[in-house]
Design an enzyme around this catalytic site. Structure first.
Site, PDB file in Angstrom:
ATOM      1  N   GLY A  74     -18.073   7.856  -3.576  1.00 48.91           N
ATOM      2  CA  GLY A  74     -16.886   7.880  -4.434  1.00 48.91           C
ATOM      3  C   GLY A  74     -16.961   6.694  -5.370  1.00 48.91           C
ATOM      4  O   GLY A  74     -18.048   6.165  -5.645  1.00 48.91           O
ATOM      5  N   ASN A  75     -15.831   6.235  -5.829  1.00 48.77           N
ATOM      6  CA  ASN A  75     -15.826   5.112  -6.766  1.00 48.77           C
ATOM      7  C   ASN A  75     -16.596   3.919  -6.187  1.00 48.77           C
ATOM      8  O   ASN A  75     -17.512   3.386  -6.816  1.00 48.77           O
ATOM      9  CB  ASN A  75     -14.376   4.721  -7.089  1.00 48.77           C
ATOM     10  CG  ASN A  75     -14.320   3.436  -7.888  1.00 48.77           C
ATOM     11  OD1 ASN A  75     -14.520   2.351  -7.347  1.00 48.77           O
ATOM     12  ND2 ASN A  75     -14.079   3.522  -9.177  1.00 48.77           N
ATOM     13  N   LYS A 128       0.853  -1.193   0.000  1.00 50.33           N
ATOM     14  CA  LYS A 128       0.000   0.000   0.000  1.00 50.33           C
ATOM     15  C   LYS A 128       0.879   1.229   0.000  1.00 50.33           C
ATOM     16  O   LYS A 128       1.991   1.213   0.556  1.00 50.33           O
ATOM     17  CB  LYS A 128      -0.897   0.037   1.248  1.00 50.33           C
ATOM     18  CG  LYS A 128      -2.111   0.933   1.095  1.00 50.33           C
ATOM     19  CD  LYS A 128      -3.196   0.252   0.287  1.00 50.33           C
ATOM     20  CE  LYS A 128      -4.404   1.106   0.089  1.00 50.33           C
ATOM     21  NZ  LYS A 128      -5.539   0.340  -0.470  1.00 50.33           N
ATOM     22  N   GLY A 136     -20.625   7.362   1.663  1.00 53.25           N
ATOM     23  CA  GLY A 136     -19.615   7.624   0.632  1.00 53.25           C
ATOM     24  C   GLY A 136     -20.213   7.425  -0.761  1.00 53.25           C
ATOM     25  O   GLY A 136     -20.922   6.437  -0.996  1.00 53.25           O
ATOM     26  N   GLY A 163     -18.585   3.542  -3.312  1.00 49.93           N
ATOM     27  CA  GLY A 163     -19.959   3.783  -2.858  1.00 49.93           C
ATOM     28  C   GLY A 163     -20.913   3.949  -4.029  1.00 49.93           C
ATOM     29  O   GLY A 163     -22.018   3.388  -4.028  1.00 49.93           O
ATOM     30  N   TYR A 164     -20.488   4.707  -5.019  1.00 48.35           N
ATOM     31  CA  TYR A 164     -21.370   4.970  -6.166  1.00 48.35           C
ATOM     32  C   TYR A 164     -21.702   3.671  -6.900  1.00 48.35           C
ATOM     33  O   TYR A 164     -22.863   3.355  -7.138  1.00 48.35           O
ATOM     34  CB  TYR A 164     -20.719   5.974  -7.123  1.00 48.35           C
ATOM     35  CG  TYR A 164     -21.446   6.062  -8.444  1.00 48.35           C
ATOM     36  CD1 TYR A 164     -22.742   6.594  -8.507  1.00 48.35           C
ATOM     37  CD2 TYR A 164     -20.881   5.574  -9.621  1.00 48.35           C
ATOM     38  CE1 TYR A 164     -23.440   6.643  -9.718  1.00 48.35           C
ATOM     39  CE2 TYR A 164     -21.572   5.623 -10.827  1.00 48.35           C
ATOM     40  CZ  TYR A 164     -22.845   6.152 -10.869  1.00 48.35           C
ATOM     41  OH  TYR A 164     -23.538   6.189 -12.057  1.00 48.35           O
TER      42      TYR A 164
HETATM   43  P1  NAD Z   1     -13.023   7.901  -3.346  1.00 46.66           P
HETATM   44  O1  NAD Z   1     -12.022   8.926  -3.053  1.00 46.66           O
HETATM   45  O2  NAD Z   1     -13.471   7.687  -4.748  1.00 46.66           O
HETATM   46  O3  NAD Z   1     -14.363   8.178  -2.497  1.00 46.66           O
HETATM   47  C1  NAD Z   1     -14.381   8.397  -1.134  1.00 46.66           C
HETATM   48  C2  NAD Z   1     -15.785   8.873  -0.742  1.00 46.66           C
HETATM   49  O4  NAD Z   1     -15.837   9.046   0.655  1.00 46.66           O
HETATM   50  C3  NAD Z   1     -16.183  10.226  -1.337  1.00 46.66           C
HETATM   51  O5  NAD Z   1     -17.547  10.189  -1.681  1.00 46.66           O
HETATM   52  C4  NAD Z   1     -16.004  11.191  -0.175  1.00 46.66           C
HETATM   53  O6  NAD Z   1     -16.834  12.331  -0.269  1.00 46.66           O
HETATM   54  C5  NAD Z   1     -16.409  10.295   0.976  1.00 46.66           C
HETATM   55  N1  NAD Z   1     -15.882  10.738   2.272  1.00 46.66           N
HETATM   56  C6  NAD Z   1     -14.653  11.237   2.568  1.00 46.66           C
HETATM   57  N2  NAD Z   1     -14.587  11.528   3.884  1.00 46.66           N
HETATM   58  C7  NAD Z   1     -15.774  11.176   4.416  1.00 46.66           C
HETATM   59  C8  NAD Z   1     -16.325  11.226   5.716  1.00 46.66           C
HETATM   60  N3  NAD Z   1     -15.626  11.706   6.746  1.00 46.66           N
HETATM   61  N4  NAD Z   1     -17.577  10.777   5.896  1.00 46.66           N
HETATM   62  C9  NAD Z   1     -18.304  10.304   4.858  1.00 46.66           C
HETATM   63  N5  NAD Z   1     -17.844  10.234   3.612  1.00 46.66           N
HETATM   64  C10 NAD Z   1     -16.609  10.668   3.394  1.00 46.66           C
HETATM   65  O7  NAD Z   1     -12.473   6.537  -2.713  1.00 46.66           O
HETATM   66  P2  NAD Z   1     -12.880   5.040  -3.086  1.00 46.66           P
HETATM   67  O8  NAD Z   1     -11.929   4.543  -4.101  1.00 46.66           O
HETATM   68  O9  NAD Z   1     -14.335   4.978  -3.322  1.00 46.66           O
HETATM   69  O10 NAD Z   1     -12.504   4.295  -1.722  1.00 46.66           O
HETATM   70  C11 NAD Z   1     -13.400   4.260  -0.610  1.00 46.66           C
HETATM   71  C12 NAD Z   1     -12.961   3.170   0.353  1.00 46.66           C
HETATM   72  O11 NAD Z   1     -12.938   1.916  -0.330  1.00 46.66           O
HETATM   73  C13 NAD Z   1     -11.553   3.337   0.924  1.00 46.66           C
HETATM   74  O12 NAD Z   1     -11.542   2.784   2.222  1.00 46.66           O
HETATM   75  C14 NAD Z   1     -10.694   2.481   0.005  1.00 46.66           C
HETATM   76  O13 NAD Z   1      -9.496   2.070   0.621  1.00 46.66           O
HETATM   77  C15 NAD Z   1     -11.646   1.331  -0.209  1.00 46.66           C
HETATM   78  N6  NAD Z   1     -11.382   0.532  -1.402  1.00 46.66           N
HETATM   79  C16 NAD Z   1     -11.340   1.092  -2.631  1.00 46.66           C
HETATM   80  C17 NAD Z   1     -11.149   0.289  -3.752  1.00 46.66           C
HETATM   81  C18 NAD Z   1     -11.212   0.833  -5.137  1.00 46.66           C
HETATM   82  O14 NAD Z   1     -11.199   0.033  -6.077  1.00 46.66           O
HETATM   83  N7  NAD Z   1     -11.311   2.131  -5.326  1.00 46.66           N
HETATM   84  C19 NAD Z   1     -10.947  -1.102  -3.584  1.00 46.66           C
HETATM   85  C20 NAD Z   1     -10.992  -1.648  -2.305  1.00 46.66           C
HETATM   86  C21 NAD Z   1     -11.220  -0.813  -1.223  1.00 46.66           C
END
Ligand code: NAD
Length: 413
Positions: A225-226, A103, A223, A228-229
């Site tokens: 983001g990627n 990481k 959330g 959650g959406y």
């Molecule tokens: P991202 O940056 O695309 O989205 C993060 C989301 O969280 C955004 O909507 C943001 O507004 C929201 N957010 C930030 N702070 C917040 C808070 N205090 N309270 C509520 N919402 C908040 O990130 P992502 O890629 O969607 O990753 C989200 C989680 O999933 C992380 O823990 C990441 O490690 C994990 N993850 C991501 C992937 C991936 O493929 N992107 C894979 C496995 C795990």
């Protein structure tokens, strides 16, 4: 302040006891094999040079090259990156893909940087870490605050460094040194959706086991983001009802019949707050809603001893990494809340990252249907194995997932 690395070690020790893990193996797994700490210089738009601290933690490579995202966030710490790299080892093992755990992270608010500053930071990270990353060594990917565009920049910088005059560089390995790239820069179809899609496949398996119908189940997602959406959108397509969703500024509650529109609204206005015909709620309130499935999909440590008692859902899908502290986990277990652990729930992302790596290495391009089919097989098989271990050994799904993951890794150490 919560130290995620101590939490990760605590979880490992607990599983070590259950598995009677040899003390030497436990000792090795308790710490990353190596950790790089760098200061990355960026010439800011005002002419000043600013240093940004970055890390790359390589936890364990018994199953294959280290694999894990790079996070750009002001809250990044060395301990957080170390914990995330350990969880990546378990996750790759659970998914049965030939990677170990790594990481990266940089302490920065990427939103505060101009495009030129962000590019320098992305390239600077690679300049600093070029010797420890590579297709057969350590393969980064996007995480919070980074995306496909950042990966394409990093991959370009890596190629410049490795293919400089006189060096032999293999195109396929250069391409496979980063995943999560945009599709037109060597990325895989389906990668963007993969984490959410994998989570929904697993949730559907779980609802089948519980004899429940998707259409009867209400979901709140923290959330947008990627992860959650895509989780919310695909869960809705699978018939589940999304009744709340949030971003860092807060959340909205109501009949959220079109997740895509909410995302568009956020892109236009900067937040989901104010989306027509919804009620405003805080992120704390979202977590405490009376729903069937709660989906933390933002950051870690959002469910702690402070709010665990107030959580009213029946199921939690940990789509974020480490959203529940170990103490809170105990409280949730006692309350009978079923938690699908992060290393299983969100393993779809790294699985399709592996497909991207594999396509790059073999110089192939797979269609999206093939990718989604392979993804479904991997995550549903992992779920089935973990469910069986949990039933047989009377363990929580988290402990069962750890038992499966650690058993596979230690058998190769
Ligand atoms: P991202 O940056 O695309 O989205 C993060 C989301 O969280 C955004 O909507 C943001 O507004 C929201 N957010 C930030 N702070 C917040 C808070 N205090 N309270 C509520 N919402 C908040 O990130 P992502 O890629 O969607 O990753 C989200 C989680 O999933 C992380 O823990 C990441 O490690 C994990 N993850 C991501 C992937 C991936 O493929 N992107 C894979 C496995 C795990």
């Amino acid at each position: 302040m919560i130290n995620p690395f101590l939490n990760a070690q605590k979880q490992l020790e607990e599983v070590g006891q259950i598995m009677n893990l040899a003390s030497d193996k436990l000792e090795i797994l308790k710490n990353p094999q190596s950790i790089l700490e760098v200061n990355i210089p960026v010439k800011m738009d005002n002419g000043e040079v600013k240093l940004f601290k970055g890390f790359r933690s390589q936890h364990n490579n018994a199953l294959g090259p280290y694999k894990g995202g790079i996070r750009f966030h002001p809250g990044v710490t060395k301990e957080e990156v170390m914990a995330l790299s350990m969880w990546m080892s378990w996750k790759c093992s659970v998914a049965g893909i030939p990677f170990g755990g790594g990481k990266g992270g940089v302490i920065v608010d990427p939103k505060s940087l101009s495009e030129a500053e962000l590019e320098q930071l992305s390239r600077g990270y690679v300049k600093a870490a070029a010797n420890v990353i590579g297709a057969n060594l350590d393969v980064p990917a996007p995480d919070v605050g980074t995306n496909g565009k950042v990966m394409a920049l990093m991959q370009d910088e890596y190629s410049k460094i490795k293919c400089s005059a006189g060096t032999i560089c293999k195109n396929n390995e250069i391409m496979a040194s980063f995943t999560g790239k945009p599709v037109n820069s060597g990325g895989s179809l389906g990668r963007e959706q993969a984490t959410g899609r994998g989570g929904v496949f697993i949730l559907e398996e779980l609802t089948k086991k519980l004899g429940r119908e998707n259409k009867d189940l209400k979901i709140a997602v923290q959330g947008i983001g990627n992860v959650g959406y895509w989780f919310a959108k695909l869960a809705q397509q699978a018939g589940f009802k999304i009744i709340a969703i949030s971003d860092s500024k807060g959340g909205v509650k109501g009949e959220l019949s079109d997740i895509e529109k909410i995302k568009e609204f956020k892109e236009e206005t900067g937040s989901v707050l104010g989306f027509p015909n919804t009620e405003k709620i805080s992120n704390e309130e979202l977590l405490e809603l009376e729903v069937d499935i709660l989906v933390p999909a933002a950051l870690e440590n959002v469910i702690t001893v402070k709010n665990a008692d107030k959580i009213k859902t029946k199921i939690i899908m940990e789509m974020a990494n480490g959203p529940i502290t170990p103490e809170a986990d105990e409280i949730l277990n006692k309350k009978g809340i079923l938690v699908v652990p992060d290393i299983l729930a969100n393993c779809g992302g790294v699985t399709v990252s592996f497909f991207e790596w594999d396509q790059n290495m073999k110089e192939e391009k797979w269609d999206e249907e093939t990718i989604n089919k392979k993804l479904k097989k991997i995550v549903t098989d992992s779920f089935a194995q973990i469910w069986q271990i949990a039933q047989e050994k009377k363990l929580s799904l988290r402990l069962a997932a750890y038992v499966l993951a650690i058993d596979k890794i230690t058998s190769r150490m």
